[in-house]
Design a protein around this motif. Structure first.
Motif, PDB file in Angstrom:
ATOM      1  N   ALA A 238       0.821  -1.206   0.000  1.00  0.00           N
ATOM      2  CA  ALA A 238       0.000   0.000   0.000  1.00  0.00           C
ATOM      3  C   ALA A 238       0.858   1.260   0.000  1.00  0.00           C
ATOM      4  O   ALA A 238       1.821   1.372   0.752  1.00  0.00           O
ATOM      5  N   ASP A 239       0.494   2.203  -0.868  1.00  0.00           N
ATOM      6  CA  ASP A 239       1.125   3.513  -0.928  1.00  0.00           C
ATOM      7  C   ASP A 239       0.042   4.527  -1.300  1.00  0.00           C
ATOM      8  O   ASP A 239       0.053   5.103  -2.382  1.00  0.00           O
ATOM      9  N   LEU A 246      -6.343  -4.259  -3.306  1.00  0.00           N
ATOM     10  CA  LEU A 246      -7.748  -4.657  -3.429  1.00  0.00           C
ATOM     11  C   LEU A 246      -8.391  -4.831  -2.059  1.00  0.00           C
ATOM     12  O   LEU A 246      -9.533  -4.427  -1.843  1.00  0.00           O
ATOM     13  N   SER A 247      -7.651  -5.407  -1.120  1.00  0.00           N
ATOM     14  CA  SER A 247      -8.197  -5.684   0.207  1.00  0.00           C
ATOM     15  C   SER A 247      -8.617  -4.418   0.932  1.00  0.00           C
ATOM     16  O   SER A 247      -9.485  -4.441   1.807  1.00  0.00           O
ATOM     17  N   GLN A 248      -8.016  -3.265   0.564  1.00  0.00           N
ATOM     18  CA  GLN A 248      -8.343  -1.999   1.227  1.00  0.00           C
ATOM     19  C   GLN A 248      -9.383  -1.190   0.459  1.00  0.00           C
ATOM     20  O   GLN A 248      -9.863  -0.178   0.953  1.00  0.00           O
ATOM     21  N   VAL A 249      -9.708  -1.645  -0.753  1.00  0.00           N
ATOM     22  CA  VAL A 249     -10.697  -0.935  -1.564  1.00  0.00           C
ATOM     23  C   VAL A 249     -12.078  -1.554  -1.412  1.00  0.00           C
ATOM     24  O   VAL A 249     -13.083  -0.864  -1.295  1.00  0.00           O
ATOM     25  N   VAL A 250     -12.112  -2.880  -1.401  1.00  0.00           N
ATOM     26  CA  VAL A 250     -13.386  -3.595  -1.341  1.00  0.00           C
ATOM     27  C   VAL A 250     -13.852  -3.688   0.105  1.00  0.00           C
ATOM     28  O   VAL A 250     -13.150  -4.224   0.960  1.00  0.00           O
ATOM     29  N   THR A 251     -15.029  -3.152   0.367  1.00  0.00           N
ATOM     30  CA  THR A 251     -15.555  -3.170   1.732  1.00  0.00           C
ATOM     31  C   THR A 251     -16.910  -3.861   1.836  1.00  0.00           C
ATOM     32  O   THR A 251     -17.375  -4.132   2.938  1.00  0.00           O
ATOM     33  N   ASP A 252     -17.538  -4.119   0.694  1.00  0.00           N
ATOM     34  CA  ASP A 252     -18.888  -4.689   0.729  1.00  0.00           C
ATOM     35  C   ASP A 252     -18.911  -6.188   0.493  1.00  0.00           C
ATOM     36  O   ASP A 252     -19.964  -6.793   0.387  1.00  0.00           O
ATOM     37  N   ALA A 258     -14.152 -10.886  -4.088  1.00  0.00           N
ATOM     38  CA  ALA A 258     -13.649  -9.883  -5.024  1.00  0.00           C
ATOM     39  C   ALA A 258     -12.604 -10.493  -5.951  1.00  0.00           C
ATOM     40  O   ALA A 258     -12.586 -10.227  -7.160  1.00  0.00           O
ATOM     41  N   ALA A 259     -11.717 -11.338  -5.386  1.00  0.00           N
ATOM     42  CA  ALA A 259     -10.688 -11.984  -6.199  1.00  0.00           C
ATOM     43  C   ALA A 259     -11.306 -12.902  -7.240  1.00  0.00           C
ATOM     44  O   ALA A 259     -10.841 -12.972  -8.383  1.00  0.00           O
ATOM     45  N   ALA A 260     -12.360 -13.593  -6.871  1.00  0.00           N
ATOM     46  CA  ALA A 260     -13.046 -14.488  -7.816  1.00  0.00           C
ATOM     47  C   ALA A 260     -13.621 -13.690  -8.976  1.00  0.00           C
ATOM     48  O   ALA A 260     -13.577 -14.133 -10.136  1.00  0.00           O
ATOM     49  N   PHE A 286      -3.848 -15.746 -11.071  1.00  0.00           N
ATOM     50  CA  PHE A 286      -4.092 -14.471 -10.391  1.00  0.00           C
ATOM     51  C   PHE A 286      -3.527 -14.517  -8.973  1.00  0.00           C
ATOM     52  O   PHE A 286      -3.687 -15.496  -8.252  1.00  0.00           O
ATOM     53  N   VAL A 287      -2.873 -13.398  -8.573  1.00  0.00           N
ATOM     54  CA  VAL A 287      -2.293 -13.301  -7.234  1.00  0.00           C
ATOM     55  C   VAL A 287      -2.901 -12.135  -6.457  1.00  0.00           C
ATOM     56  O   VAL A 287      -3.392 -12.303  -5.338  1.00  0.00           O
ATOM     57  N   ASP A 288      -2.879 -10.934  -7.035  1.00  0.00           N
ATOM     58  CA  ASP A 288      -3.373  -9.769  -6.294  1.00  0.00           C
ATOM     59  C   ASP A 288      -3.709  -8.656  -7.275  1.00  0.00           C
ATOM     60  O   ASP A 288      -3.348  -8.703  -8.457  1.00  0.00           O
ATOM     61  N   MET A 289      -4.389  -7.643  -6.737  1.00  0.00           N
ATOM     62  CA  MET A 289      -4.831  -6.515  -7.551  1.00  0.00           C
ATOM     63  C   MET A 289      -4.803  -5.256  -6.694  1.00  0.00           C
ATOM     64  O   MET A 289      -4.995  -5.318  -5.476  1.00  0.00           O
ATOM     65  N   ALA A 290      -4.537  -4.099  -7.315  1.00  0.00           N
ATOM     66  CA  ALA A 290      -4.508  -2.838  -6.577  1.00  0.00           C
ATOM     67  C   ALA A 290      -4.968  -1.710  -7.489  1.00  0.00           C
ATOM     68  O   ALA A 290      -4.836  -1.777  -8.710  1.00  0.00           O
ATOM     69  N   ARG A 291      -5.506  -0.664  -6.876  1.00  0.00           N
ATOM     70  CA  ARG A 291      -5.857   0.545  -7.622  1.00  0.00           C
ATOM     71  C   ARG A 291      -4.617   1.419  -7.721  1.00  0.00           C
ATOM     72  O   ARG A 291      -3.909   1.611  -6.738  1.00  0.00           O
TER      73      ARG A 291
END
Length: 482
Positions: A238-239, A246-252, A258-260, A286-291
């Protein structure tokens, strides 16, 4: 009985005649005009762009545009699109970059692992009047030259040289066969060899460093720079707000859900690729995703990076997933794209670039807010690099401007009527001088727009807090959609 032989004009002659006719209707000298009649407030134009963006990133976009008049120019594609639409129009079209300023050209790797130089941004691409791109490039040179403190005479020579290079290049492409035009490209290694004698030692060293730096921008560098192993799993670091996992963006929903969804999106996207690249993408996991925040004008649009892993952690693939909204040119062109904006961007890039990323594709995605949005995908880093405009000396900017102009001419020649455009341009310097005058006038206008933009920012609106120099009784002017 003798019959008189009738000679019909060739297709090339007919196309050249068309260009000459258009020059009669729209003389080259008229391109010096800068018609501002009915021009909307540039700040309001920017305001109208904000509702569709991520609101928490809008202040960052505007703070980047406040950096300098050139940064403002970069972020103001929508402002200049309306201005271009008010100017004389040749009626000859080509696939446009739509935002052909100096910083939207650069280096990247071809599938054959050659380092190429080309147009590298197509967010605003659409078919339109070819001269719009030329004027955007010329104006960017004028703005950048002023920012770098060049003398007026030097700035004018830089713009003139670029427009003349476009003119000469288009004449050269008009003499080539269709295949020869399609195969034309700028190989950076060959370019370095050709420029050798024209570059000073300082310029040569700077170019060498830029090329070396570009070749170092690969997936392993991104792996080390953007990610780390956390609890035994590779994760984006995170920066915020520049990089948010992704873990910090998706809250619902859960991270697994979300990964699926992301995995499903990647598989659907891979299905739009041709055989070969399609199977290659599907060979990764797939491993991870970020904005991720990118650019200046793009800040606030949705942009993601996806980490995929192949045979092991030393075999990563980073994909960039970037939102594709309507082109800034669309309101001013009669046959603007009304379908998928991602397809529009991908199509324009494949038409204009000498060769494109094998992972270039598009996908429509329903976001976590339930809204359907178009995206395009490509590699995040693959030998990508550009020359820093602010560090150029006058001779360097002149050479760079000519290189960009040649590249733009080649891109237009691939889709537009290069013979008609060359005929319109002619062999004199009337068009070059006209566009140079337009570019200087537009640099003046850009400075006025930048001052207006900065004044509004000082009254508390873009950055979300009062500027320390703002008077206490100042009434903030809201940046909202009218």
């Amino acid at each position: 009985m003798m019959t008189e032989k009738v000679t019909h004009p060739s297709a090339a002659e007919t196309r050249a005649r068309l260009g000459a006719q258009m020059r009669t209707r729209v003389p080259a000298e008229t391109h010096a005009e800068l018609n501002t009649t009915g021009r909307p407030d540039p700040v309001q134009v920017l305001a109208d762009e904000t509702p569709s963006r991520l609101q928490e990133l809008v202040p960052l976009r505007h703070s980047r545009m406040l950096t300098s008049p050139f940064a403002f120019f970069r972020g103001g594609a929508g402002v200049m699109a309306g201005d271009l639409a008010r100017q004389p129009n040749t009626g000859l079209t080509a696939q446009l970059c739509g935002d052909a300023h100096l910083s939207n050209f650069g280096m990247f790797a071809s599938p054959e692992r050659h380092l190429l130089f080309d147009v590298n941004d197509f967010d605003e691409t659409l078919p339109g009047p070819w001269e719009w791109d030329v004027k955007r490039l010329a104006a960017s040179l004028a703005v950048a030259a002023r920012q770098n403190g060049y003398a007026d005479k030097q700035a004018r020579k830089i713009v003139l040289a670029a427009v003349r290079r476009y003119q000469l290049a288009m004449h050269a492409f008009a003499e080539l066969g269709n295949l020869a035009v399609w195969y034309a490209r700028v190989d950076v290694d060959e370019l370095q060899a050709e420029l050798g004698a024209d570059l000073s030692k300082t310029m040569s060293k700077r170019l060498d460093r830029t090329v070396k730096k570009a070749r170092g921008r690969d997936h392993l560098r991104s792996l080390n720079k953007l990610t780390a192993v956390v609890d035994g799993r590779r994760r984006f670091v995170a920066d915020p707000p520049l990089l948010v996992p992704l873990s910090q963006v998706v809250t619902d929903r859960s991270e697994e859900e979300a990964a699926a969804q992301v995995k499903g999106m990647v598989r659907q996207y891979s299905g739009t690729l041709p055989p070969g690249p399609r199977e290659l993408v599907r060979s990764y996991d797939f491993v991870d995703m970020a904005r991720k925040v990118v650019g200046v004008g793009s800040v606030g649009t949705r942009c993601w990076v996806i980490l995929l892993i192949g045979r092991d952690e030393n075999d990563p693939l980073f994909l960039q997933v970037k939102e594709a909204g309507a082109s800034a040119l669309a309101p001013f062109l009669p046959r603007a794209n009304s379908g998928s904006q991602g397809v529009r961007v991908v199509t324009g890039q494949r038409i204009m670039q000498a060769t494109s990323d094998i992972f270039l594709g598009s996908q429509t995605v329903v976001g976590i807010d339930g809204v359907s949005r178009d995206f395009y995908l490509r590699q995040l880093q693959d030998w990508k690099g550009s020359l820093p405009v602010e560090a150029m000396i006058p001779k360097g900017m002149r050479l760079y401007g000519e290189l960009c102009a040649w590249t733009l001419a080649r891109a237009h020649a691939r889709s537009g009527d290069r013979i008609a455009i060359a005929s319109y341009l002619g062999h004199d310097d009337a068009f070059a001088h006209a566009v140079e005058a337009f570019a200087q006038a537009y640099a003046d206008l850009n400075e006025q727009d930048y001052a207006r933009f900065a004044a509004v920012a000082r009254r508390d609106l873009f950055l979300g807090r009062p500027h320390p120099d703002a008077p206490s009784d100042a009434t903030p002017e809201p940046l909202t959609q009218s």
